[in-house]
Design a protein around this motif. Sequence first.
Motif, PDB file in Angstrom:
ATOM      1  N   LEU A   1       7.782  -1.047  -2.738  1.00  0.00           N
ATOM      2  CA  LEU A   1       6.506  -1.265  -3.540  1.00  0.00           C
ATOM      3  C   LEU A   1       6.879  -0.282  -4.139  1.00  0.00           C
ATOM      4  CD1 LEU A   1       4.945  -3.954  -3.909  1.00  0.00           C
ATOM      5  CD2 LEU A   1       3.355  -3.315  -3.281  1.00  0.00           C
TER       6      LEU A   1
ATOM      7  N   TYR B   1       5.726  -7.416  -4.740  1.00  0.00           N
ATOM      8  CA  TYR B   1       5.686  -7.197  -3.534  1.00  0.00           C
ATOM      9  C   TYR B   1       6.467  -8.793  -2.182  1.00  0.00           C
ATOM     10  CZ  TYR B   1       2.956 -11.586  -3.075  1.00  0.00           C
ATOM     11  OH  TYR B   1       2.210 -13.541  -3.555  1.00  0.00           O
TER      12      TYR B   1
ATOM     13  N   ASP C   1       9.192  -7.401   0.654  1.00  0.00           N
ATOM     14  CA  ASP C   1       8.940  -7.892   2.009  1.00  0.00           C
ATOM     15  C   ASP C   1      10.394  -7.845   2.360  1.00  0.00           C
ATOM     16  OD1 ASP C   1       6.347  -7.848   3.435  1.00  0.00           O
ATOM     17  OD2 ASP C   1       6.230  -8.972   2.092  1.00  0.00           O
TER      18      ASP C   1
END
Length: 421
Positions: free
Chosen positions: A392, A400, A404
């Motif tokens: 990030l 984000y 992820d």
Amino acid sequence: MKLAVVGGGSTYTPELIDGFARLRDTLPITELVLVDPAADRLDLVGGLARRIFAKQGHPGRIVTTHDLDAAVEGADAVLLQLRVGGQAARNQDETWPLECGCVGQETTGAGGLAKALRTVPVVLDIAERVRRANPDAWIIDFTNPVGIVTRALLGAGHKAVGLCNVAIGFQRKFAGHLGVDPARVHLGHVGLNHLTWETSVRLDGPGGEEVLPRLLAGHGDAIAADLRLPRPVLDRLGVVPSYYLRYFYAHDEVVEELRTKPSRAAEVAAMEKELLEMYGDPALDEKPELLAKRGGAFYSEAAVDLAASLLGAGGSPYQVVNTLNNGTLPFLPDDAVIETQAAVGRDGAVPLPAGPVDPLFAGLIANVTAYEDLALDAALRGGRERVFKALLAHPLIGQYAYADQLTDRLIAHNGEHLAWA
């Protein structure tokens, strides 16, 4: 003088051997140990290395071994040039980030983080064994990502300096453009490993004549073509960025390019197969021309220069290395590792004053330094959340949802190399 090369079975190694042979007056090696777990590669590379030494009349002894502890015993310096996971892992680093629309590259972005996570624990184990064998030995790290790996080594108290061939490549090219001896070219090299700008080019040392404006005016087109950046970008920046800056300055363009051609890892794997076949030819006694396409140009000259200075055998007074910031760039922590001009000697590398850094460059340097903090934490302590935070924080990712997805892919592709996964 004994030197050990960890990763001595690399197809890079004959480039290094050629430099040791040619520059033996600068670095008088009596014993060179090549250590590598890959027996087949090590035998081929070791055989060629001995033939290169013999052809050039080098009296030193070359030893090959799979025993790391024996290799580093009594070594004055240990060079690290390993690749955990080999080209197969590199190929993954360069492909799965593209699935999320991010650059796939082995030293920066998500791929670079994956390489750091695989590499840092292995390098620290090697360094600890070097320290046990000879606490006075210098460790020269050429293993990528050099900045993060060198920071791990220094943070653990090892005698280490990081080395990259980007700066010496610029020095040689600039010298060619200017028609001068490369030794006269002094770079104002600012930033982090693979995130640097040549903010000045002087002749005959740090206080010499500034020739960067003349270089850009007369040879800007050629320099821009080498960097694969538009000439107006160089004119507007007024400096020469590392070619790795293209991943930042033309991110989306690079992603589209990478999606439409084989990975660099695939190209290198094919090249390595051909090189190893060449190395097996008992008549070959010099580095083949194909090796120049493998990468690592001028690595041997840089390595010899650095080792000679660290071991008190000579070497250039100033060299571009990776070492602790220690106030050189005041907007970074002292324990950050920067890539910079330094005075190098038996006591290590002392950065030269850098002067003010344009906010356009300082902002990106600070951002990537913060990422490297988080990347090293993830490499040392593991955990999905630490990996996510590092991704990030990286300016090539920064969202984000991407972070992820990339975290899941990174762990899935590297589980066998991550003790915590």
